[in-house]
Design a protein around this motif. Sequence first.
Motif, PDB file in Angstrom:
ATOM      1  N   VAL A 231      51.676  47.840  53.601  1.00  0.00           N
ATOM      2  CA  VAL A 231      52.715  47.201  52.798  1.00  0.00           C
ATOM      3  C   VAL A 231      52.204  47.160  51.367  1.00  0.00           C
ATOM      4  O   VAL A 231      51.106  46.661  51.098  1.00  0.00           O
ATOM      5  CB  VAL A 231      53.025  45.770  53.288  1.00  0.00           C
ATOM      6  CG1 VAL A 231      54.048  45.113  52.377  1.00  0.00           C
ATOM      7  CG2 VAL A 231      53.523  45.787  54.729  1.00  0.00           C
ATOM      8  N   GLN A 232      52.984  47.725  50.463  1.00  0.00           N
ATOM      9  CA  GLN A 232      52.607  47.787  49.051  1.00  0.00           C
ATOM     10  C   GLN A 232      53.497  46.833  48.268  1.00  0.00           C
ATOM     11  O   GLN A 232      54.723  46.907  48.352  1.00  0.00           O
ATOM     12  CB  GLN A 232      52.753  49.202  48.515  1.00  0.00           C
ATOM     13  CG  GLN A 232      52.325  49.376  47.066  1.00  0.00           C
ATOM     14  CD  GLN A 232      52.433  50.824  46.604  1.00  0.00           C
ATOM     15  OE1 GLN A 232      53.102  51.649  47.243  1.00  0.00           O
ATOM     16  NE2 GLN A 232      51.786  51.157  45.499  1.00  0.00           N
ATOM     17  N   SER A 233      52.888  45.924  47.523  1.00  0.00           N
ATOM     18  CA  SER A 233      53.635  44.913  46.781  1.00  0.00           C
ATOM     19  C   SER A 233      53.202  44.901  45.325  1.00  0.00           C
ATOM     20  O   SER A 233      52.052  45.202  45.002  1.00  0.00           O
ATOM     21  CB  SER A 233      53.403  43.518  47.386  1.00  0.00           C
ATOM     22  OG  SER A 233      53.720  43.487  48.766  1.00  0.00           O
ATOM     23  N   VAL A 234      54.136  44.530  44.452  1.00  0.00           N
ATOM     24  CA  VAL A 234      53.839  44.277  43.054  1.00  0.00           C
ATOM     25  C   VAL A 234      53.983  42.784  42.829  1.00  0.00           C
ATOM     26  O   VAL A 234      55.002  42.184  43.178  1.00  0.00           O
ATOM     27  CB  VAL A 234      54.779  45.053  42.113  1.00  0.00           C
ATOM     28  CG1 VAL A 234      54.510  44.683  40.654  1.00  0.00           C
ATOM     29  CG2 VAL A 234      54.617  46.558  42.317  1.00  0.00           C
ATOM     30  N   VAL A 235      52.935  42.173  42.275  1.00  0.00           N
ATOM     31  CA  VAL A 235      52.870  40.721  42.116  1.00  0.00           C
ATOM     32  C   VAL A 235      52.637  40.390  40.652  1.00  0.00           C
ATOM     33  O   VAL A 235      51.878  41.075  39.954  1.00  0.00           O
ATOM     34  CB  VAL A 235      51.743  40.124  42.990  1.00  0.00           C
ATOM     35  CG1 VAL A 235      51.707  38.603  42.875  1.00  0.00           C
ATOM     36  CG2 VAL A 235      51.908  40.543  44.449  1.00  0.00           C
TER      37      VAL A 235
END
Length: 405
Positions: A231-235
């Motif tokens: 799972v790739q997320s931008v935070v």
Amino acid sequence: MAESIIPGLPKWLENAHNAAHITIVLRTLQKRERTRIMARAASKHQSHPSKRHRISHLASTMAIKAEYIKHYSIATGSDPAYEHENRYIDIVPYDRTRVVVCPGEPSHDCPSSCTSGRYLNANWVRELAGGKWWIATQAPLPHTAHTFLSVILEGISPPPGTSLSNLRQLNRVRTVVQLTQNLESGARKAHIYFPPVAGQSWVIEPERGRGDPPIQVTLVRTQSIEDAHCVQSVVSLQLLSQNRTPTGDPVLFQHLLYASWPDHGVPAREDRDGLLCFIRLVDEANRDLSLFTGMSDLDPNPPIMVNCSAGVGRTGAFIAICSLLRHYRFLSPATKPGEEISPLPPSPLGPLPPEIEDDLVAQEVESLREQRPGMVQRDDQVVLIYETLISAFASASGVDEVASE
């Protein structure tokens, strides 16, 4: 291990099919790590002695050379003031390579011995063969999440012996890799520090007794990438003022959670292609500047922060694999064209024995254990490094591996 004729396979790596050779590697690495364990224990009891501990550990302390005790000191992390900030009591960072979260702009005036900074169970670790810098750290606890995020948002001590110092702007950590599920087998392995829904924000408070500003954490977007099992997320991170309003510009980072590496084990054989895909994704994500438009002179390949639960087993194996893949150009180089990788300081334990001195996996694991205690904890994780590198050569050559009996 898989056995097949693979074009381009380095001669030293062919020894991975030799059980006797692997046994020598594992036994040698174990013996050397046992010496480090004794030195760490001696440094702990010298720095924070009680009469009971002095007596019980007197014999083992006397048996360890003073230079070992100093080199492998874990005095800071063993301080009772910081014990509650260690996820596991037996995983404490080396003093000489530990990451310090420093107030203000980081510089070489804030080394790993800095006492004015904040403690984090993390070490600077550099790939031996590949040359890239990483921050290897334990997964956050509820009361250490603020310090963990401050590595990205605030100043930190630079890697030992480098000129890398602009760690608030140009060389800032932009990628966090998580190799553990938050819950595994019903046990909490990592504290969740950003919300699960895009657009939602949480506020992470500083540790009790500290006057640091709270951090607002917002999930910008997230996606599942099936081929990479992740799972790739931008935070987004932003400091809050005293009246709880955001101050300054938000700081973005990418979070990549790998889903197929079980605790106390290694990825299943059917997941190895996914692991290689994930490694390439991490490298590409860290070089992606599309989130940072309008900012010039950014480091094109800044340090990556990586954790499993303790930040040693899966974390160490992952860094070792990346290093060797980078060395053989399956990943982009860490250095500029024509720039050489500088040597790391030699171990006080001396070189590896002649029969395994050319084995790059043995060298890599040994080097990582010099920089953070217990890296690549398990024998099957050492074997995984060999197997993943062989898989990369086989895939590049279009050769199907055949599992040996």
